[in-house]
Design a protein around this motif. Structure first.
Motif, PDB file in Angstrom:
ATOM      1  N   VAL A   1      -9.860  20.966 -46.274  1.00 36.37           N
ATOM      2  CA  VAL A   1      -9.801  20.621 -47.694  1.00 36.37           C
ATOM      3  C   VAL A   1     -10.104  21.871 -48.497  1.00 36.37           C
ATOM      4  CG1 VAL A   1     -10.701  19.177 -49.554  1.00 36.37           C
ATOM      5  CG2 VAL A   1     -10.559  18.256 -47.241  1.00 36.37           C
ATOM      6  N   ILE A   2      -9.207  22.214 -49.428  1.00 40.89           N
ATOM      7  CA  ILE A   2      -9.439  23.337 -50.326  1.00 40.89           C
ATOM      8  C   ILE A   2      -9.636  22.751 -51.726  1.00 40.89           C
ATOM      9  CG2 ILE A   2      -8.294  25.086 -48.952  1.00 40.89           C
ATOM     10  CD1 ILE A   2      -5.769  24.679 -50.510  1.00 40.89           C
ATOM     11  N   ILE A   3     -10.699  23.152 -52.374  1.00 43.96           N
ATOM     12  CA  ILE A   3     -11.125  22.528 -53.626  1.00 43.96           C
ATOM     13  C   ILE A   3     -11.235  23.586 -54.710  1.00 43.96           C
ATOM     14  CG2 ILE A   3     -12.840  20.990 -54.663  1.00 43.96           C
ATOM     15  CD1 ILE A   3     -13.866  20.722 -51.623  1.00 43.96           C
ATOM     16  N   GLU A   4     -10.674  23.277 -55.863  1.00 35.83           N
ATOM     17  CA  GLU A   4     -10.736  24.209 -56.991  1.00 35.83           C
ATOM     18  C   GLU A   4     -11.043  23.465 -58.277  1.00 35.83           C
ATOM     19  OE1 GLU A   4      -8.184  27.689 -59.320  1.00 35.83           O
ATOM     20  OE2 GLU A   4      -7.338  26.698 -57.573  1.00 35.83           O
ATOM     21  N   MET A   5     -11.969  24.007 -59.039  1.00 41.43           N
ATOM     22  CA  MET A   5     -12.249  23.547 -60.390  1.00 41.43           C
ATOM     23  C   MET A   5     -11.645  24.566 -61.343  1.00 41.43           C
ATOM     24  SD  MET A   5     -13.753  21.475 -62.582  1.00 41.43           S
ATOM     25  CE  MET A   5     -12.950  21.853 -64.154  1.00 41.43           C
TER      26      MET A   5
ATOM     27  N   LYS B   1     -14.090  25.572 -49.661  1.00 38.78           N
ATOM     28  CA  LYS B   1     -13.177  25.256 -48.565  1.00 38.78           C
ATOM     29  C   LYS B   1     -13.996  24.655 -47.437  1.00 38.78           C
ATOM     30  CE  LYS B   1      -9.798  27.500 -45.467  1.00 38.78           C
ATOM     31  NZ  LYS B   1      -9.168  28.797 -45.131  1.00 38.78           N
ATOM     32  N   ALA B   2     -13.519  23.535 -46.873  1.00 33.60           N
ATOM     33  CA  ALA B   2     -14.264  22.862 -45.816  1.00 33.60           C
ATOM     34  C   ALA B   2     -13.316  22.338 -44.752  1.00 33.60           C
ATOM     35  CB  ALA B   2     -15.087  21.712 -46.395  1.00 33.60           C
TER      36      ALA B   2
ATOM     37  N   LEU C   1      -7.565  19.612 -53.249  1.00 33.58           N
ATOM     38  CA  LEU C   1      -8.200  18.822 -54.311  1.00 33.58           C
ATOM     39  C   LEU C   1      -8.426  19.734 -55.508  1.00 33.58           C
ATOM     40  CD1 LEU C   1      -9.627  16.357 -55.535  1.00 33.58           C
ATOM     41  CD2 LEU C   1     -11.702  17.073 -54.320  1.00 33.58           C
ATOM     42  N   THR C   2      -7.778  19.426 -56.618  1.00 33.94           N
ATOM     43  CA  THR C   2      -7.834  20.261 -57.814  1.00 33.94           C
ATOM     44  C   THR C   2      -8.381  19.445 -58.975  1.00 33.94           C
ATOM     45  OG1 THR C   2      -5.888  21.483 -57.051  1.00 33.94           O
ATOM     46  CG2 THR C   2      -6.503  21.721 -59.380  1.00 33.94           C
TER      47      THR C   2
ATOM     48  N   ILE D   1     -16.839  26.442 -45.341  1.00 31.84           N
ATOM     49  CA  ILE D   1     -16.443  27.805 -45.006  1.00 31.84           C
ATOM     50  C   ILE D   1     -16.963  28.763 -46.080  1.00 31.84           C
ATOM     51  CG2 ILE D   1     -14.520  29.324 -44.446  1.00 31.84           C
ATOM     52  CD1 ILE D   1     -14.941  26.929 -42.533  1.00 31.84           C
ATOM     53  N   ASP D   2     -17.619  29.831 -45.645  1.00 33.61           N
ATOM     54  CA  ASP D   2     -18.191  30.823 -46.570  1.00 33.61           C
ATOM     55  C   ASP D   2     -19.073  30.145 -47.616  1.00 33.61           C
ATOM     56  OD1 ASP D   2     -16.863  32.904 -45.286  1.00 33.61           O
ATOM     57  OD2 ASP D   2     -15.090  32.671 -46.541  1.00 33.61           O
ATOM     58  N   PRO D   3     -20.154  29.493 -47.178  1.00 35.28           N
ATOM     59  CA  PRO D   3     -21.000  28.781 -48.142  1.00 35.28           C
ATOM     60  C   PRO D   3     -21.626  29.711 -49.164  1.00 35.28           C
ATOM     61  CG  PRO D   3     -22.094  28.950 -46.013  1.00 35.28           C
ATOM     62  CD  PRO D   3     -20.683  29.414 -45.812  1.00 35.28           C
TER      63      PRO D   3
END
Length: 302
Positions: free
Chosen positions: A74-78, A65-66, A117-118, A46-48
Motif C-alpha cells: 500500500v502506497i499512501i499520499e496526503m 509505504k507499507a 491510497l490518496t 517501509i522506511d518508518p
C-alpha cells in the motif's frame, strides 16, 4: 489540548508512518480500503519516520509505504496542493511500485497487488459527490472488471466530506473526520475514542507530546505549503504566460535561498519549463537538499 493537522507530509508520516504507528495504520487502512472489515493482521512500514531526519522522509512524493501480511503493498499520499501533474504522478507511483517488485530473472507470477491510497485536500472528481472512490481496470462498454486486479487506486477527497461529529457512524467516517478536523478539536471526543487507534493517533498529534524541534519543523512545512498555495493563486491570476514568468522567478529565488547559487545551465533548463512543470517543481523542491536533487528532477521531468 491542541492537535496538529495530519495534512502536511511531516505530520502525516509522524502519525501513520512511525514504528509505533503500526496499529494506527492498520485501523486506518482497514477503514478506508476494506470498508471497516478487519482484513489486515499485520504490516511492515517501509522506511518508518524518525524524528530529526525530515529531509529524508519522502521517496518520490510518497508519505507512507507499507507491505501487508498477504504481501500486498500500500502506497499512501496526503496531497494538499492541486497541481496539474498530480493525477499522472498517482499512476506513475502505482505502476512503478508494481513493476519494481521483481528482481532480475524472477517470474512475473511473484508480483503482489499494489494499492494506492490518496487523500486530497481538494476536489479531484467533479463527476461525483462521493468523497471515497475506488478504481480498478474495467471494460469500457460492458463494465466488467479485468481478471487481474493487482492494481487498485482509492481516493479520499476531504472537501466533499461534510458530516458533523454527531453524525459519524462508520470507521471510515471517523478516520476521515480525524484527517479533516483534528486541529479544530480541543479534546479527544468520545465518538472518536470508540476506535482506540484514533485515540492513539490524536495522542501522537497532541502538540503537548511533541518536541520543540518537531513543532518547529511542522510550522516550517505549514508555512511552506501556504506560501505555495498563495504563489500558485497569484500566478494564475496574472495569466498563463505572465504567470509562468512570475512563477519562474519565484521558484528560482526560492531554490537559490534553499540550495545556494544555481548554475546557469540549470537556470536555462528552468526557463524552458511550462507553467504546469513549474508548479510541479515548486512542490517537489520542498524535499531538495542539494543541487543534485534539482538536476535529477529536471532530467526526469523535461
Amino acid at each position: 489540548m491542541r492537535f496538529i493537522s495530519p495534512k502536511t507530509d511531516f505530520a502525516f508520516k509522524k502519525i501513520f508512518g512511525s514504528s509505533e504507528s503500526k496499529e494506527v495504520l492498520i485501523s486506518f487502512l482497514d477503514a478506508l480500503i476494506y470498508g471497516g472489515k478487519s482484513r489486515i493482521n499485520n504490516l511492515e512500514i517501509i522506511d518508518p519516520y524518525n524524528a530529526g531526519y525530515t529531509t529524508e522522509l519522502k521517496d518520490t512524493y510518497l508519505d507512507v509505504k507499507a507491505i501487508l501480511n498477504d504481501g500486498s503493498t500500500v502506497i499512501i499520499e496526503m496531497q494538499m496542493l492541486n497541481v496539474p501533474v498530480f493525477d499522472e504522478r498517482v499512476i506513475y507511483n502505482l505502476t512503478k511500485t508494481y513493476g519494481n517488485q521483481l528482481k532480475s530473472g524472477e517470474r512475473s507470477s511473484k508480483r503482489k497487488p499494489v494499492i494506492g491510497l490518496t487523500i486530497t485536500d481538494f476536489t479531484m472528481f467533479e463527476q461525483t459527490d462521493r468523497y471515497l472512490t475506488r478504481f480498478l481496470f474495467q471494460e469500457e462498454q460492458d463494465n466488467f472488471i479485468y481478471q487481474n486486479q493487482d492494481l487498485t487506486m482509492v481516493f479520499v477527497e476531504l472537501p466533499k466530506f461534510s458530516r458533523s461529529l454527531e453524525e459519524l457512524e462508520t470507521a471510515s467516517e471517523k478516520w476521515i473526520y480525524f484527517m479533516k478536523e483534528a486541529p479544530n478539536l480541543e479534546a479527544i471526543p468520545d465518538t472518536l475514542s470508540e476506535i482506540p487507534e484514533i485515540a492513539q493517533a490524536l495522542t501522537i498529534a497532541n502538540q503537548a507530546n511533541m518536541s520543540r524541534k518537531d513543532l518547529e519543523e511542522l510550522h516550517k512545512r505549514e508555512v511552506f505549503m501556504e506560501d505555495r498555495k498563495g504563489e500558485i493563486r497569484q500566478a494564475l491570476e496574472q495569466g498563463r504566460e505572465e504567470g509562468r514568468l512570475l512563477m519562474e522567478g519565484l521558484i528560482s529565488r526560492q531554490l537559490e535561498g534553499k540550495l545556494g547559487a544555481i548554475p546557469s545551465e540549470i537556470l536555462d533548463k528552468i526557463q524552458q519549463l511550462s507553467l504546469d512543470q513549474l508548479e510541479a517543481l515548486g512542490v517537489a523542491m520542498a524535499d531538495f537538499t542539494t543541487s543534485v536533487d534539482l538536476s535529477n528532477w529536471l532530467r526526469d521531468n523535461q
